[in-house]
Design a protein around this motif. Sequence first.
Motif, mmCIF file in Angstrom:
data_model
loop_
_atom_site.group_PDB
_atom_site.id
_atom_site.type_symbol
_atom_site.label_atom_id
_atom_site.label_comp_id
_atom_site.label_asym_id
_atom_site.label_seq_id
_atom_site.Cartn_x
_atom_site.Cartn_y
_atom_site.Cartn_z
ATOM 1 N N GLY A 157 -34.846 -31.659 -2.104
ATOM 2 C CA GLY A 157 -34.069 -30.606 -2.746
ATOM 3 C C GLY A 157 -32.891 -30.165 -1.900
ATOM 4 N N LEU A 158 -33.080 -30.114 -0.590
ATOM 5 C CA LEU A 158 -31.981 -29.725 0.291
ATOM 6 C C LEU A 158 -30.893 -30.796 0.298
ATOM 7 N N ARG A 159 -31.288 -32.060 0.363
ATOM 8 C CA ARG A 159 -30.297 -33.144 0.310
ATOM 9 C C ARG A 159 -29.520 -33.086 -1.009
ATOM 10 N N LEU A 160 -30.253 -32.862 -2.098
ATOM 11 C CA LEU A 160 -29.606 -32.779 -3.408
ATOM 12 C C LEU A 160 -28.619 -31.613 -3.447
ATOM 13 N N SER A 161 -29.034 -30.457 -2.959
ATOM 14 C CA SER A 161 -28.153 -29.288 -2.951
ATOM 15 C C SER A 161 -26.912 -29.538 -2.104
ATOM 16 N N HIS A 162 -27.103 -30.207 -0.979
ATOM 17 C CA HIS A 162 -25.982 -30.495 -0.085
ATOM 18 C C HIS A 162 -24.968 -31.420 -0.756
ATOM 19 N N VAL A 163 -25.461 -32.486 -1.383
ATOM 20 C CA VAL A 163 -24.558 -33.425 -2.043
ATOM 21 C C VAL A 163 -23.866 -32.747 -3.223
ATOM 22 N N CYS A 164 -24.601 -31.931 -3.989
ATOM 23 C CA CYS A 164 -23.982 -31.196 -5.096
ATOM 24 C C CYS A 164 -22.867 -30.295 -4.580
ATOM 25 N N MET A 165 -23.116 -29.605 -3.477
ATOM 26 C CA MET A 165 -22.106 -28.719 -2.904
ATOM 27 C C MET A 165 -20.851 -29.497 -2.523
ATOM 28 N N LEU A 166 -21.032 -30.656 -1.892
ATOM 29 C CA LEU A 166 -19.877 -31.458 -1.488
ATOM 30 C C LEU A 166 -19.118 -31.977 -2.706
ATOM 31 N N LEU A 167 -19.856 -32.415 -3.725
ATOM 32 C CA LEU A 167 -19.198 -32.919 -4.936
ATOM 33 C C LEU A 167 -18.393 -31.819 -5.614
ATOM 34 N N ARG A 168 -18.921 -30.609 -5.629
ATOM 35 C CA ARG A 168 -18.187 -29.501 -6.241
ATOM 36 C C ARG A 168 -16.954 -29.144 -5.417
ATOM 37 N N GLN A 169 -17.053 -29.225 -4.107
ATOM 38 C CA GLN A 169 -15.890 -28.946 -3.265
ATOM 39 C C GLN A 169 -14.809 -30.008 -3.475
ATOM 40 N N ILE A 170 -15.241 -31.238 -3.745
ATOM 41 C CA ILE A 170 -14.285 -32.307 -4.031
ATOM 42 C C ILE A 170 -13.706 -32.145 -5.435
ATOM 43 N N ALA A 171 -14.381 -31.351 -6.266
ATOM 44 C CA ALA A 171 -13.983 -31.108 -7.662
ATOM 45 C C ALA A 171 -14.176 -32.352 -8.516
ATOM 46 N N VAL A 172 -15.317 -33.003 -8.343
ATOM 47 C CA VAL A 172 -15.649 -34.171 -9.159
ATOM 48 C C VAL A 172 -15.931 -33.724 -10.588
ATOM 49 N N GLU A 173 -15.450 -34.483 -11.554
ATOM 50 C CA GLU A 173 -15.671 -34.166 -12.963
ATOM 51 C C GLU A 173 -17.038 -34.676 -13.404
ATOM 52 N N GLY A 174 -17.533 -34.131 -14.496
ATOM 53 C CA GLY A 174 -18.786 -34.596 -15.055
ATOM 54 C C GLY A 174 -19.971 -33.795 -14.548
ATOM 55 N N ASP A 175 -21.177 -34.329 -14.795
ATOM 56 C CA ASP A 175 -22.422 -33.665 -14.423
ATOM 57 C C ASP A 175 -22.691 -33.899 -12.934
ATOM 58 N N VAL A 176 -22.443 -32.877 -12.143
ATOM 59 C CA VAL A 176 -22.538 -33.015 -10.691
ATOM 60 C C VAL A 176 -23.965 -33.296 -10.244
ATOM 61 N N GLU A 177 -24.937 -32.634 -10.849
ATOM 62 C CA GLU A 177 -26.319 -32.836 -10.405
ATOM 63 C C GLU A 177 -26.801 -34.254 -10.697
ATOM 64 N N VAL A 178 -26.495 -34.773 -11.875
ATOM 65 C CA VAL A 178 -26.872 -36.154 -12.191
ATOM 66 C C VAL A 178 -26.198 -37.120 -11.217
ATOM 67 N N THR A 179 -24.912 -36.891 -10.952
ATOM 68 C CA THR A 179 -24.190 -37.738 -10.007
ATOM 69 C C THR A 179 -24.840 -37.692 -8.634
ATOM 70 N N ALA A 180 -25.264 -36.510 -8.202
ATOM 71 C CA ALA A 180 -25.900 -36.378 -6.893
ATOM 72 C C ALA A 180 -27.212 -37.155 -6.839
ATOM 73 N N HIS A 181 -28.010 -37.082 -7.916
ATOM 74 C CA HIS A 181 -29.260 -37.851 -7.957
ATOM 75 C C HIS A 181 -28.973 -39.354 -7.874
ATOM 76 N N ILE A 182 -27.959 -39.807 -8.588
ATOM 77 C CA ILE A 182 -27.617 -41.234 -8.567
ATOM 78 C C ILE A 182 -27.185 -41.662 -7.168
ATOM 79 N N LEU A 183 -26.353 -40.858 -6.538
ATOM 80 C CA LEU A 183 -25.908 -41.194 -5.187
ATOM 81 C C LEU A 183 -27.085 -41.238 -4.219
ATOM 82 N N LEU A 184 -27.974 -40.246 -4.298
ATOM 83 C CA LEU A 184 -29.136 -40.235 -3.409
ATOM 84 C C LEU A 184 -30.064 -41.417 -3.697
#
Length: 225
Positions: A157-184
Amino acid sequence: MTEPLVPFPAPPEDLGGRMDLTLTPTVTVGSPAPPLRADAARNRIRLLEVAAWLVAERGVANVTMEDVAVGAGVGKGTVFRRFGDRIGLFVALLDHHEQQLQSAFLSGPPPLGPGVPALDRLRAFGSAVLRHEHAHRDLYLAAHADAPRRRAIPAYGLRLSHVCMLLRQIAVEGDVEVTAHILLGSLDTALADHLLTRRNMSMERLEAGWRDLVARYTERCSGTD
C-alpha cells in the motif's frame, strides 16, 4: 533481526492528492494489533532471529515452521499463533529490509528521495525496487507466493501510494491508481527472477525496460512536478 516489528495501520483508502507517507512494516493487515506483552515481544524477536539464522544457513526452501520452533525451543503451535503460517513468517522477516527501502524512497538522497522532479524519482524507484528485491530474492519469492496477500499488506500500500503521488505530480492523464498498479506489477519479484534466471536478461536490461514503461505511461502529461 534484533528489534520488534511495530504495528502499523492499514494504508489509506483515499490515494488522491499529496500524502504524508511514513515507514510501513510489512506484516500488519487491517487494524493495528494490540501491543505485545514484554515476554511475547521477546519470544517474537527470538523466533525471527532463529528463522533468519536458518534461512541464512539452509535457504528459504529448506526452513519449516517446525524447524523454527525447535531452534527457538518452543512448540510449533507458538510459531503458528505468532505468524499465522510459513508465508507470514517470511513476510515478518522481510520487515527490516523493506523499511530500508522505504526510508530510501521517502526521505533518502535524490534521485530516489525528494529534491528532484517526480519523473526522475519514478525512474529511480523502479531500479531501486528491482535491485533491492533481487538482493533478498529468496525471502521475497517466499513471502510473495500468495499474490492476494502481497497486495493486502501495508508495504505494498505504501509503494502504491508513493507511485500514485509521483504520477499525480507528473500530471499523468487517466486512472492514476490503475496505472500505479500496472507499473508495480512490472516489478513483481517472480517476474524479475524469471527474466534474470530463465531468460538470462541482465539487471540493466530490466531497469531500461522500467524506464521505457514509465516513459510510455507519462508521455501524455499536462504538467510537471
